[in-house]
Every structure is written in C-alpha cells, then in structure tokens.
Design a protein around this motif. Structure first.
Motif, short mmCIF file in Angstrom:
data_model
loop_
_atom_site.label_atom_id
_atom_site.label_comp_id
_atom_site.label_asym_id
_atom_site.label_seq_id
_atom_site.Cartn_x
_atom_site.Cartn_y
_atom_site.Cartn_z
N LEU A 46 -4.42 -11.78 12.46
CA LEU A 46 -4.54 -10.53 11.69
C LEU A 46 -3.29 -10.41 10.83
N ALA A 47 -3.44 -9.98 9.58
CA ALA A 47 -2.26 -9.77 8.73
C ALA A 47 -2.37 -8.41 8.07
N VAL A 48 -1.47 -7.52 8.43
CA VAL A 48 -1.54 -6.12 7.99
C VAL A 48 -0.46 -5.87 6.94
N ARG A 49 -0.87 -5.29 5.82
CA ARG A 49 0.07 -5.04 4.72
C ARG A 49 0.87 -3.75 4.98
N PRO A 50 2.10 -3.68 4.43
CA PRO A 50 2.89 -2.46 4.62
C PRO A 50 2.14 -1.24 4.08
N GLY A 51 2.15 -0.17 4.85
CA GLY A 51 1.52 1.07 4.41
C GLY A 51 0.04 1.18 4.71
N VAL A 80 1.63 12.48 8.52
CA VAL A 80 2.92 12.08 9.10
C VAL A 80 3.14 10.57 9.06
N THR A 81 2.05 9.80 8.87
CA THR A 81 2.25 8.35 8.81
C THR A 81 2.23 7.84 7.36
N GLU A 82 2.21 8.76 6.42
CA GLU A 82 2.20 8.39 4.98
C GLU A 82 3.35 7.40 4.69
N GLY A 83 3.01 6.30 4.07
CA GLY A 83 4.03 5.32 3.71
C GLY A 83 4.39 4.37 4.85
N ARG A 84 3.84 4.62 6.04
CA ARG A 84 4.10 3.71 7.16
C ARG A 84 2.85 2.89 7.43
N THR A 85 3.02 1.86 8.24
CA THR A 85 1.88 1.05 8.63
C THR A 85 1.36 1.58 9.95
N LEU A 86 0.06 1.81 10.02
CA LEU A 86 -0.51 2.42 11.22
C LEU A 86 -1.60 1.54 11.82
N LEU A 87 -1.50 1.33 13.12
CA LEU A 87 -2.59 0.65 13.85
C LEU A 87 -3.09 1.58 14.93
#
Ligand SMILES: Nc1ncnc2c1ncn2[C@@H]1O[C@H](COP(=O)(O)OP(=O)(O)OP(=O)(O)O)[C@@H](O)[C@H]1O
Length: 263
Positions: free
Chosen positions: A32-37, A200-207
């Motif tokens: 799996l490859a998750v992009r920033p944000g 609250v997770t705006e701009g962060r990477t969330l799983l």
C-alpha cells in the motif's frame, strides 16, 4: 513536525508485508502506498487482517518479512514510542484517556508526552506555557472548550471519543491512525464526528479501520480493501464500489446488509 519526503513522496508505504502467528500466515504480501494528506479507510471482512495491519504499522508487531516506511524511513521492527516520535500517532479507542484527569489535563499530557519532556523537569517547566497554549487550541478544535475542567470519566461517550482524537493529534503527528472512530455512536453523533475528524486531520494523512460504510464513503479519499491478508483493491470510493472483485469478495454483501438495516 518537519519531515523529509523521500521514498517516492509517500507518507506511508507497506511493501510486501507478511505476518505469521505460529504457522498461520495472516498477512500475505500486503502492499500500500499512501500519499501525504490522503484519508484512507481500510475495509474488509472480519478476520481479514485489518487490525493486524494497524499493529504492524504502529509497531505493536514486527512483520515476519516486508517493509513499512514512514515518509521514506523504515519503521518496521521499531518500538511504538519511536514510531510515534517519528510522526505517526494511533488512537487506541478510549484507552489513551486518563479518566480522573480533566479534558484540559488530558490534552496537556498528550502534548507533553509528545514533546518528550516527562523527565527533564527544568525543560518541562520552560515548555509548560507552550503546552498550555497547544492544549487550549486542541480543546477548541475538538469542541470541548465548554468542558475544560470536567473529568474525562464524566464526559459522554461521543465526547470521550473526541478527546481521544484530540490526544492522538496532540503531538502534531503527520500520520494518524484511528481504529473505528465512530463505533458505538448514534447516526447523528457519527455525522457530526466525521465532520470533526475531517477538520482536525486537515493536511495530515489519515488511516482508519472501519466497518460502517457510511463512515467509509463519507470520510475516505481512497479505500483499501483487505481480503485474506492482502490488499485486493486501493482506489477512490466510486471505483472501489464498482470493482467486481471487491463486490464479489466483500462489498456486495456488506452494502446489501447495511441497506437492509436502513444505514
Ligand atoms: N496476536 C495474535 N496471535 C494469533 N492470532 C492473531 C493475533 N492477532 C490476530 N490474530 C488472528 O489474525 C486474524 C486476523 O485478525 P485481525 O484482528 O487482524 O482481523 P480484522 O480484519 O481486524 O478483523 P475484525 O474486522 O473482525 O476486527 C484472525 O484470525 C485473528 O485470530
């Protein structure tokens, strides 16, 4: 927290992960490859290995083979606290909360813990003002300013879950893992909580690991479908919904069941 985005620019990457418990292989070559944000929901049938994947990412388990990279740096095999310091934070449902501390104190603990000033008392004092300010800011973000001095154990369930998210993001981690963030909430609470998580997770990477398809489709930019220890699809909600392999392996029956329940 500043990060060097090497390794293809991905915030988080799983490369051919395997995990066995005894002779049983539970994770069977997950990538799996998750992009920033990006906001990613991990879905799949019971026992598919979703929680095990979270445990491999957050350092609770070391993989049998394969790699986990956080902003291009290998984290597989590292201790959970090291991974946390490197910028990945995971909620453990409500177990991060200190029930006999107030909302404000819980958040301040989260901030101080992430700063690593638990034992260096003089530095602790010099940073206390910063921590107070950050805790106040977090309290506003999770909409609990009105409950500043209420003990965590006296909050409603939904408020405790919001506090939990506040503690999880307190340290400024860039990658956030949330375990079934809305489980146990009413439909109204869930809708409100999805909006709060988005904010609250705006701009962060969330799983997230999630069973509720309403939450998944309301929150995720991309969905990773885990079946029998492998990621069989990783795509936008629309494409995942239309993917015949996903329909067959999982989604068809789940959507039908949730529609029947009136979700
Ligand atoms: N520490 C462990 N030791 C042995 N087996 C384990 C361990 N942790 C998980 N398993 C097994 O791995 C399999 C996958 O479990 P996991 O909890 O990762 O699935 P899941 O997709 O999160 O399931 P659910 O949706 O039901 O929460 C299960 O068969 C479980 O019994």
């Amino acid at each position: 927290m500043a990060h060097n985005d090497s390794g293809g620019g991905f915030a988080l990457e799983l490369r051919d992960l395997h995990k066995s418990f005894g002779k049983t292989e539970i994770i069977r070559g997950a990538s799996l490859a998750v992009r920033p944000g990006e906001r990613v929901a991990i879905i799949g049938p019971n026992g598919a290995g979703k929680s095990t994947l979270f445990n491999l990412i957050s350092g609770r388990f070391a993989p049998t083979s394969g790699e986990v990279l956080l902003h291009g740096a290998r984290i597989d095999g590292r201790a959970p606290f090291e991974i946390n310091r490197m910028g990945l934070s995971r909620s453990f449902q409500i177990t991060n909360i200190f029930p006999r501390l107030s909302v404000f104190e819980n958040l301040r603990c989260g901030v101080l813990w992430s700063l690593g000033y638990r034992y260096a008392f003089w530095r602790f004092l010099s940073r206390l003002q910063d921590a107070n300010e950050r805790a106040t800011q977090l309290m506003e973000m999770i909409q609990l300013s009105g409950k500043r001095d209420v003990l965590a154990m006296n909050l409603t369930y939904a408020e405790q879950r919001a506090l939990e998210v506040g503690i999880t993001i307190a340290g400024g981690a860039s990658v956030i893992l949330l375990d079934e963030p809305t489980s146990g909430m009413s439909t109204t609470e869930t809708t409100r909580f999805i909006a709060l998580i988005r904010e609250v997770t705006e701009g962060r990477t969330l799983l997230t690991v999630e069973h509720d398809m309403g939450v998944v489709f309301g929150l995720a930019d991309r969905i990773a479908v885990v079946v029998y220890g492998e990621v069989i699809a990783f795509d936008t909600p629309e494409r995942v919904r239309a993917n015949p392999r996903v329909q067959e392996a999982y989604l068809g029956s789940v959507i039908a069941a949730q529609q029947a329940e009136g979700h």
